[in-house]
Write a protein that holds these residues in place. Sequence first.
Motif, PDB file in Angstrom:
ATOM      1  N   ASN A 149       3.263  -9.370   5.867  1.00  0.00           N
ATOM      2  CA  ASN A 149       3.139  -9.316   4.414  1.00  0.00           C
ATOM      3  C   ASN A 149       1.737  -9.744   4.007  1.00  0.00           C
ATOM      4  O   ASN A 149       0.872  -9.965   4.846  1.00  0.00           O
ATOM      5  N   GLY A 150       1.517  -9.860   2.712  1.00  0.00           N
ATOM      6  CA  GLY A 150       0.192 -10.233   2.236  1.00  0.00           C
ATOM      7  C   GLY A 150      -0.721  -9.027   2.133  1.00  0.00           C
ATOM      8  O   GLY A 150      -0.288  -7.876   2.228  1.00  0.00           O
ATOM      9  N   GLN A 151      -2.002  -9.285   1.943  1.00  0.00           N
ATOM     10  CA  GLN A 151      -2.977  -8.223   1.732  1.00  0.00           C
ATOM     11  C   GLN A 151      -3.682  -7.849   3.033  1.00  0.00           C
ATOM     12  O   GLN A 151      -3.613  -8.566   4.026  1.00  0.00           O
ATOM     13  N   ILE A 152      -4.378  -6.721   2.984  1.00  0.00           N
ATOM     14  CA  ILE A 152      -5.144  -6.243   4.137  1.00  0.00           C
ATOM     15  C   ILE A 152      -6.555  -6.812   4.035  1.00  0.00           C
ATOM     16  O   ILE A 152      -7.248  -6.567   3.057  1.00  0.00           O
ATOM     17  N   PRO A 153      -7.001  -7.581   5.022  1.00  0.00           N
ATOM     18  CA  PRO A 153      -8.365  -8.118   4.975  1.00  0.00           C
ATOM     19  C   PRO A 153      -9.401  -7.011   4.883  1.00  0.00           C
ATOM     20  O   PRO A 153      -9.321  -6.004   5.592  1.00  0.00           O
ATOM     21  N   ASN A 202       4.510   0.823   8.414  1.00  0.00           N
ATOM     22  CA  ASN A 202       5.825   0.183   8.326  1.00  0.00           C
ATOM     23  C   ASN A 202       5.789  -1.334   8.467  1.00  0.00           C
ATOM     24  O   ASN A 202       6.292  -1.906   9.442  1.00  0.00           O
ATOM     25  N   ASN A 203       5.189  -1.983   7.476  1.00  0.00           N
ATOM     26  CA  ASN A 203       5.244  -3.420   7.327  1.00  0.00           C
ATOM     27  C   ASN A 203       5.659  -3.729   5.892  1.00  0.00           C
ATOM     28  O   ASN A 203       6.277  -2.885   5.235  1.00  0.00           O
ATOM     29  N   SER A 204       5.342  -4.910   5.410  1.00  0.00           N
ATOM     30  CA  SER A 204       5.645  -5.276   4.026  1.00  0.00           C
ATOM     31  C   SER A 204       4.377  -5.733   3.311  1.00  0.00           C
ATOM     32  O   SER A 204       4.390  -6.668   2.505  1.00  0.00           O
ATOM     33  N   LEU A 205       3.268  -5.076   3.609  1.00  0.00           N
ATOM     34  CA  LEU A 205       1.991  -5.429   3.014  1.00  0.00           C
ATOM     35  C   LEU A 205       1.978  -5.071   1.529  1.00  0.00           C
ATOM     36  O   LEU A 205       2.681  -4.165   1.089  1.00  0.00           O
ATOM     37  N   VAL A 206       1.162  -5.789   0.762  1.00  0.00           N
ATOM     38  CA  VAL A 206       1.143  -5.622  -0.691  1.00  0.00           C
ATOM     39  C   VAL A 206      -0.281  -5.372  -1.184  1.00  0.00           C
ATOM     40  O   VAL A 206      -1.229  -5.439  -0.424  1.00  0.00           O
ATOM     41  N   ALA A 207      -0.375  -5.087  -2.493  1.00  0.00           N
ATOM     42  CA  ALA A 207      -1.635  -4.930  -3.217  1.00  0.00           C
ATOM     43  C   ALA A 207      -2.253  -3.548  -2.996  1.00  0.00           C
ATOM     44  O   ALA A 207      -1.622  -2.635  -2.455  1.00  0.00           O
ATOM     45  N   GLN A 208      -3.487  -3.408  -3.404  1.00  0.00           N
ATOM     46  CA  GLN A 208      -4.167  -2.113  -3.376  1.00  0.00           C
ATOM     47  C   GLN A 208      -5.001  -1.973  -2.112  1.00  0.00           C
ATOM     48  O   GLN A 208      -5.694  -2.897  -1.698  1.00  0.00           O
ATOM     49  N   VAL A 209      -4.924  -0.802  -1.491  1.00  0.00           N
ATOM     50  CA  VAL A 209      -5.761  -0.501  -0.341  1.00  0.00           C
ATOM     51  C   VAL A 209      -7.148  -0.108  -0.854  1.00  0.00           C
ATOM     52  O   VAL A 209      -7.264   0.818  -1.650  1.00  0.00           O
ATOM     53  N   PRO A 210      -8.196  -0.802  -0.463  1.00  0.00           N
ATOM     54  CA  PRO A 210      -9.539  -0.457  -0.932  1.00  0.00           C
ATOM     55  C   PRO A 210      -9.878   1.003  -0.634  1.00  0.00           C
ATOM     56  O   PRO A 210      -9.508   1.535   0.406  1.00  0.00           O
ATOM     57  N   ASP A 211     -10.586   1.636  -1.565  1.00  0.00           N
ATOM     58  CA  ASP A 211     -10.909   3.052  -1.412  1.00  0.00           C
ATOM     59  C   ASP A 211     -11.658   3.343  -0.120  1.00  0.00           C
ATOM     60  O   ASP A 211     -11.505   4.419   0.468  1.00  0.00           O
ATOM     61  N   LYS A 212     -12.487   2.403   0.328  1.00  0.00           N
ATOM     62  CA  LYS A 212     -13.282   2.653   1.530  1.00  0.00           C
ATOM     63  C   LYS A 212     -12.401   2.898   2.755  1.00  0.00           C
ATOM     64  O   LYS A 212     -12.813   3.574   3.689  1.00  0.00           O
TER      65      LYS A 212
END
Length: 229
Positions: free
Chosen positions: A130-134, A147-157
């Motif tokens: 979970n949490g955000q993608i560094p 297939n995880n439970s990650l949240v927030a916005q994926v940066p455009d890059k």
Amino acid sequence: MLDASSNRINGSIPLKMGEQGNLNYLNLSNNVMSGIIPNDITLLPNLRLLDLSSNSFHGAVPVTKYSFSPLEIIDLSRNYLNGGIPVEICFIVTLTTLDLSNNSIGGQIPYCLDNLIKLTSLNLAYNNLNGQIPLSLVSLLEMNLLNNSLVAQVPDKYRYCFPAKAFVGNKKLCGNIKGLRHCDLPFFSIIMPLVPMSICIGASLFLYSKRFDQIEGPGIQLLCAFLPR
């Protein structure tokens, strides 16, 4: 060097395995082994490859603060590991490939992974992260967070660096990537052009953010700061 892969070996890893100081390659993948992976394995002073994938190991990822092996490849995929990704893994600065996919690992992706300057391939698919993608992971050549439970916005890059399938299956992720939902705009970005300046003096208003599904503040004064004068 020990390669005993694809032999239907059962049982657990012998505790004395951690005493094999000259071992530089250990491949026990595609067997029917079980039990906990001893932490001593990552203490081997010459070990460069550790592949225990496709077995039935359980317990935590076997990395401790004393793990300073010159490991380049760690593949523990397709087991039953749980717990989180230990931050101590960030001290294995020789690591180029890390595959923990198809386990039951939870928690957040450690931000300290950007310390692994040689890391090129990261596979964390099919876990409970979970949490955000560094943001620092954008420098990788290969990454899979399917297939995880990650949240927030994926940066455009990220859309230019990795295939869309690397992110799908995370219901709370959004972004301009095929297979993900579009990120909702905060409510204030919609009503801001419609608010007359006359109501900004001495007023107070809490704003509802569709993106974060919660009430936000501190008030209309913040909103008015962005209005044209």
